[in-house]
Design a protein around this motif. Structure first.
Motif, PDB file in Angstrom:
ATOM      1  N   LEU A  99       4.546  30.226  78.575  1.00  0.00           N
ATOM      2  CA  LEU A  99       3.576  29.753  77.597  1.00  0.00           C
ATOM      3  C   LEU A  99       3.877  30.334  76.217  1.00  0.00           C
ATOM      4  CD1 LEU A  99      -0.173  29.241  78.254  1.00  0.00           C
ATOM      5  CD2 LEU A  99       0.555  30.301  76.121  1.00  0.00           C
ATOM      6  N   ALA A 100       4.221  31.629  76.164  1.00  0.00           N
ATOM      7  CA  ALA A 100       4.579  32.249  74.881  1.00  0.00           C
ATOM      8  C   ALA A 100       5.794  31.567  74.274  1.00  0.00           C
ATOM      9  CB  ALA A 100       4.847  33.748  75.080  1.00  0.00           C
ATOM     10  N   ALA A 101       6.769  31.231  75.112  1.00  0.00           N
ATOM     11  CA  ALA A 101       7.982  30.565  74.615  1.00  0.00           C
ATOM     12  C   ALA A 101       7.663  29.209  74.014  1.00  0.00           C
ATOM     13  CB  ALA A 101       8.995  30.414  75.752  1.00  0.00           C
ATOM     14  N   LEU A 102       6.729  28.492  74.607  1.00  0.00           N
ATOM     15  CA  LEU A 102       6.356  27.183  74.070  1.00  0.00           C
ATOM     16  C   LEU A 102       5.690  27.320  72.706  1.00  0.00           C
ATOM     17  CD1 LEU A 102       5.052  25.501  77.334  1.00  0.00           C
ATOM     18  CD2 LEU A 102       7.063  24.818  76.007  1.00  0.00           C
ATOM     19  N   ILE A 103       4.888  28.354  72.519  1.00  0.00           N
ATOM     20  CA  ILE A 103       4.270  28.584  71.210  1.00  0.00           C
ATOM     21  C   ILE A 103       5.352  28.929  70.182  1.00  0.00           C
ATOM     22  CG2 ILE A 103       2.662  30.010  69.894  1.00  0.00           C
ATOM     23  CD1 ILE A 103       1.089  30.394  72.520  1.00  0.00           C
ATOM     24  N   VAL A 104       6.278  29.793  70.570  1.00  0.00           N
ATOM     25  CA  VAL A 104       7.355  30.194  69.652  1.00  0.00           C
ATOM     26  C   VAL A 104       8.257  29.013  69.316  1.00  0.00           C
ATOM     27  CG1 VAL A 104       9.387  31.694  69.416  1.00  0.00           C
ATOM     28  CG2 VAL A 104       7.287  32.601  70.399  1.00  0.00           C
ATOM     29  N   ALA A 105       8.287  28.000  70.175  1.00  0.00           N
ATOM     30  CA  ALA A 105       9.118  26.827  69.905  1.00  0.00           C
ATOM     31  C   ALA A 105       8.720  26.114  68.623  1.00  0.00           C
ATOM     32  CB  ALA A 105       9.041  25.849  71.078  1.00  0.00           C
ATOM     33  N   THR A 106       7.531  26.416  68.096  1.00  0.00           N
ATOM     34  CA  THR A 106       7.105  25.793  66.832  1.00  0.00           C
ATOM     35  C   THR A 106       7.784  26.419  65.618  1.00  0.00           C
ATOM     36  OG1 THR A 106       5.201  27.305  66.622  1.00  0.00           O
ATOM     37  CG2 THR A 106       4.837  25.227  67.803  1.00  0.00           C
ATOM     38  N   VAL A 107       8.593  27.447  65.792  1.00  0.00           N
ATOM     39  CA  VAL A 107       9.211  28.134  64.652  1.00  0.00           C
ATOM     40  C   VAL A 107       9.989  27.190  63.733  1.00  0.00           C
ATOM     41  CG1 VAL A 107      11.025  29.786  64.010  1.00  0.00           C
ATOM     42  CG2 VAL A 107       9.235  30.463  65.602  1.00  0.00           C
ATOM     43  N   PRO A 108      10.818  26.252  64.250  1.00  0.00           N
ATOM     44  CA  PRO A 108      11.514  25.355  63.321  1.00  0.00           C
ATOM     45  C   PRO A 108      10.568  24.577  62.415  1.00  0.00           C
ATOM     46  CG  PRO A 108      12.476  25.208  65.510  1.00  0.00           C
ATOM     47  CD  PRO A 108      11.238  26.032  65.647  1.00  0.00           C
ATOM     48  N   VAL A 109       9.406  24.214  62.933  1.00  0.00           N
ATOM     49  CA  VAL A 109       8.421  23.501  62.120  1.00  0.00           C
ATOM     50  C   VAL A 109       7.915  24.415  61.008  1.00  0.00           C
ATOM     51  CG1 VAL A 109       6.246  22.243  62.139  1.00  0.00           C
ATOM     52  CG2 VAL A 109       7.751  22.154  64.145  1.00  0.00           C
ATOM     53  N   TRP A 110       7.569  25.658  61.374  1.00  0.00           N
ATOM     54  CA  TRP A 110       7.102  26.616  60.371  1.00  0.00           C
ATOM     55  C   TRP A 110       8.169  26.867  59.310  1.00  0.00           C
ATOM     56  CZ3 TRP A 110       2.233  27.729  59.857  1.00  0.00           C
ATOM     57  CH2 TRP A 110       1.374  27.732  60.966  1.00  0.00           C
ATOM     58  N   MET A 111       9.428  26.940  59.729  1.00  0.00           N
ATOM     59  CA  MET A 111      10.500  27.240  58.780  1.00  0.00           C
ATOM     60  C   MET A 111      10.636  26.164  57.721  1.00  0.00           C
ATOM     61  SD  MET A 111      13.633  28.986  60.860  1.00  0.00           S
ATOM     62  CE  MET A 111      14.519  29.137  59.334  1.00  0.00           C
ATOM     63  N   VAL A 112      10.604  24.904  58.153  1.00  0.00           N
ATOM     64  CA  VAL A 112      10.748  23.814  57.186  1.00  0.00           C
ATOM     65  C   VAL A 112       9.538  23.769  56.261  1.00  0.00           C
ATOM     66  CG1 VAL A 112      11.015  21.321  56.937  1.00  0.00           C
ATOM     67  CG2 VAL A 112      12.189  22.511  58.789  1.00  0.00           C
ATOM     68  N   LEU A 113       8.339  24.016  56.805  1.00  0.00           N
ATOM     69  CA  LEU A 113       7.132  24.033  55.991  1.00  0.00           C
ATOM     70  C   LEU A 113       7.173  25.163  54.972  1.00  0.00           C
ATOM     71  CD1 LEU A 113       4.252  23.050  55.376  1.00  0.00           C
ATOM     72  CD2 LEU A 113       3.449  24.609  57.170  1.00  0.00           C
ATOM     73  N   ILE A 114       7.506  26.380  55.420  1.00  0.00           N
ATOM     74  CA  ILE A 114       7.553  27.533  54.514  1.00  0.00           C
ATOM     75  C   ILE A 114       8.629  27.350  53.460  1.00  0.00           C
ATOM     76  CG2 ILE A 114       8.105  30.006  54.391  1.00  0.00           C
ATOM     77  CD1 ILE A 114       6.721  30.245  57.158  1.00  0.00           C
ATOM     78  N   ASN A 115       9.785  26.805  53.860  1.00  0.00           N
ATOM     79  CA  ASN A 115      10.848  26.564  52.885  1.00  0.00           C
ATOM     80  C   ASN A 115      10.387  25.592  51.803  1.00  0.00           C
ATOM     81  OD1 ASN A 115      13.796  26.752  52.108  1.00  0.00           O
ATOM     82  ND2 ASN A 115      13.585  24.554  52.409  1.00  0.00           N
ATOM     83  N   ALA A 116       9.647  24.544  52.209  1.00  0.00           N
ATOM     84  CA  ALA A 116       9.144  23.575  51.228  1.00  0.00           C
ATOM     85  C   ALA A 116       8.151  24.234  50.271  1.00  0.00           C
ATOM     86  CB  ALA A 116       8.489  22.400  51.951  1.00  0.00           C
ATOM     87  N   LEU A 117       7.321  25.124  50.800  1.00  0.00           N
ATOM     88  CA  LEU A 117       6.346  25.816  49.953  1.00  0.00           C
ATOM     89  C   LEU A 117       7.042  26.778  48.986  1.00  0.00           C
ATOM     90  CD1 LEU A 117       3.570  26.611  52.593  1.00  0.00           C
ATOM     91  CD2 LEU A 117       3.512  24.855  50.803  1.00  0.00           C
ATOM     92  N   VAL A 118       8.051  27.502  49.479  1.00  0.00           N
ATOM     93  CA  VAL A 118       8.758  28.463  48.635  1.00  0.00           C
ATOM     94  C   VAL A 118       9.535  27.761  47.535  1.00  0.00           C
ATOM     95  CG1 VAL A 118      10.633  30.160  48.611  1.00  0.00           C
ATOM     96  CG2 VAL A 118       8.886  30.269  50.394  1.00  0.00           C
ATOM     97  N   THR A 119      10.197  26.674  47.883  1.00  0.00           N
ATOM     98  CA  THR A 119      11.016  25.958  46.905  1.00  0.00           C
ATOM     99  C   THR A 119      10.199  24.953  46.091  1.00  0.00           C
ATOM    100  OG1 THR A 119      11.612  24.301  48.579  1.00  0.00           O
ATOM    101  CG2 THR A 119      13.093  26.198  48.309  1.00  0.00           C
ATOM    102  N   ARG A 120       8.908  24.838  46.413  1.00  0.00           N
ATOM    103  CA  ARG A 120       8.001  23.927  45.704  1.00  0.00           C
ATOM    104  C   ARG A 120       8.505  22.487  45.725  1.00  0.00           C
ATOM    105  NH1 ARG A 120       6.186  27.545  40.374  1.00  0.00           N
ATOM    106  NH2 ARG A 120       5.429  29.351  41.573  1.00  0.00           N
ATOM    107  N   THR A 121       8.997  22.101  46.879  1.00  0.00           N
ATOM    108  CA  THR A 121       9.438  20.722  47.055  1.00  0.00           C
ATOM    109  C   THR A 121       8.396  19.957  47.868  1.00  0.00           C
ATOM    110  OG1 THR A 121      10.676  21.387  49.039  1.00  0.00           O
ATOM    111  CG2 THR A 121      11.882  21.314  46.951  1.00  0.00           C
ATOM    112  N   ARG A 122       8.471  18.653  47.776  1.00  0.00           N
ATOM    113  CA  ARG A 122       7.521  17.823  48.506  1.00  0.00           C
ATOM    114  C   ARG A 122       7.702  18.005  50.002  1.00  0.00           C
ATOM    115  NH1 ARG A 122       7.505  12.897  50.839  1.00  0.00           N
ATOM    116  NH2 ARG A 122       9.713  12.593  50.318  1.00  0.00           N
ATOM    117  N   ILE A 123       6.613  18.152  50.702  1.00  0.00           N
ATOM    118  CA  ILE A 123       6.669  18.304  52.151  1.00  0.00           C
ATOM    119  C   ILE A 123       6.830  16.920  52.775  1.00  0.00           C
ATOM    120  CG2 ILE A 123       5.430  19.072  54.205  1.00  0.00           C
ATOM    121  CD1 ILE A 123       3.963  21.076  52.449  1.00  0.00           C
ATOM    122  N   PRO A 124       7.936  16.673  53.478  1.00  0.00           N
ATOM    123  CA  PRO A 124       8.175  15.339  54.050  1.00  0.00           C
ATOM    124  C   PRO A 124       7.115  14.979  55.087  1.00  0.00           C
ATOM    125  CG  PRO A 124      10.186  16.665  54.047  1.00  0.00           C
ATOM    126  CD  PRO A 124       9.059  17.586  53.711  1.00  0.00           C
TER     127      PRO A 124
END
Length: 326
Positions: A99-124
């Motif tokens: 179950l913990a592994a499934l929650i951690v599987a969301t990391v790629p989603v968080w990474m793209v979101l955080i990168n968009a926020l840091v670079t101030r680009t439009r979130i696709p």
């Protein structure tokens, strides 16, 4: 050429299995070893061994470590290994490893979101959809049919995933050592020291009874040090340098499947309808991010920019360096 291609795929399969297994390793280790002392020992030992091997050739002379290198490695280690993997270890005191592994599987989603926020680009729109799907999947894991989950532990692992993703994004532009294994070992050593200190501050030494440490916990810790942090990382680096990005990126959704299977087969964990449903939704969200980003990049470009790892495991995602780890 065929032999090299087969070796590359053998390395990737090694990453699938070993990084997927680190969640069960953590679960076993924290049964009788407090989580931050366990994680600190894991990374300090693995980092020291790796650094001893690679430093004489790759961290001396003109390539010696500088203060910016140490500062950046410490920051990455604090975010990914202390915040990410340390909190994951704490969460697994109260959650099944799958179950913990499934929650951690969301990391790629968080990474793209955080990168968009840091670079101030439009979130696709795909990122928004993946984030909604991932959140819904976690909700199903917690409150879906048959779900009886420690909500506090789930929140801890979600925070761990976000911190791992933040560290991964920061590491893309941080002045780290040029050799990846020097960078990884430096991060692990710094994180190991911080995790041990945090464990002392939390009073974990008082909870540690050396005579009561089980063989399973010692086996789990040894597996995390050698198989998860050293062997799998080396295999990942080889696969990442010889296979197309879309092939390497499959680890992001194969690892949690491996973790669930091993948790049931070896850890005595059970799978309820909430895990089937929530896991399917989360893996779908990750596939949406990974396949979308892979199509937008040349196949020979490094995938570091878009997805992590435990992990060391958090890892987060369960291990260590500015590339994706678990």
């Amino acid at each position: 050429m065929k032999k090299e291609h087969a070796l590359s795929w053998a390395a990737l399969v090694t990453v699938w299995i070993l990084w997927g297994s680190t969640y069960l390793g953590i679960s076993m280790a924290v049964e009788t070893i407090p989580p931050f002392l366990m994680a600190g020992t894991r990374f300090l030992v693995a980092g020291a061994l790796m650094f001893a091997v690679v430093a004489p050739r790759h961290a001396s002379g003109e390539r010696r470590l500088t203060w910016p290198h140490i500062r950046s490695a410490t920051t990455v280690g604090a975010l990914m290994l202390v915040g990410g993997n340390g909190l994951l270890s704490a969460g697994e005191e109260h959650l099944d490893s799958g179950l913990a592994a499934l929650i951690v599987a969301t990391v790629p989603v968080w990474m793209v979101l955080i990168n968009a926020l840091v670079t101030r680009t439009r979130i696709p729109a795909t990122v928004v959809a993946a984030l909604v799907l991932g959140t819904a999947g976690i909700g199903i894991l917690v409150g879906g049919p048959g779900g009886n989950v420690n909500i506090g532990a789930v929140i801890v692992v979600v925070i761990a995933s976000a911190l791992w993703a933040t560290g991964s994004v920061y590491a893309r532009s941080a002045p780290l050592p040029s050799h990846p294994m020097v960078a990884a070992s430096t991060q692990m050593i710094a994180a190991g020291v911080m995790l041990l200190a945090l464990g002392v501050v939390r009073g974990e030494p008082a909870r540690l009874d050396v005579a009561e440490i089980s063989g399973a916990s010692l086996a789990g810790l040894a597996w995390l040090v050698f198989a998860g942090s050293i062997v799998a990382f080396t295999a990942y680096m080889y696969a990442n340098s010889t296979l197309p990005n879309d092939a390497v990126a499959t680890y992001a959704y194969v690892n949690p499947v491996i973790a669930v299977v091993l948790g049931v087969a070896l850890g005595g964990e059970t799978i309820g309808a909430n895990v089937y449903l929530g896991g399917a939704v989360i893996v779908g969200a990750v596939a949406l991010i990974v396949t979308g980003r892979s199509k937008g990049r040349p196949s020979n470009q490094r995938p570091d920019a878009d997805a992590p790892a435990p992990s060391a495991s958090p890892g987060p995602p369960a291990d260590a360096n500015h590339t994706r780890r678990r």
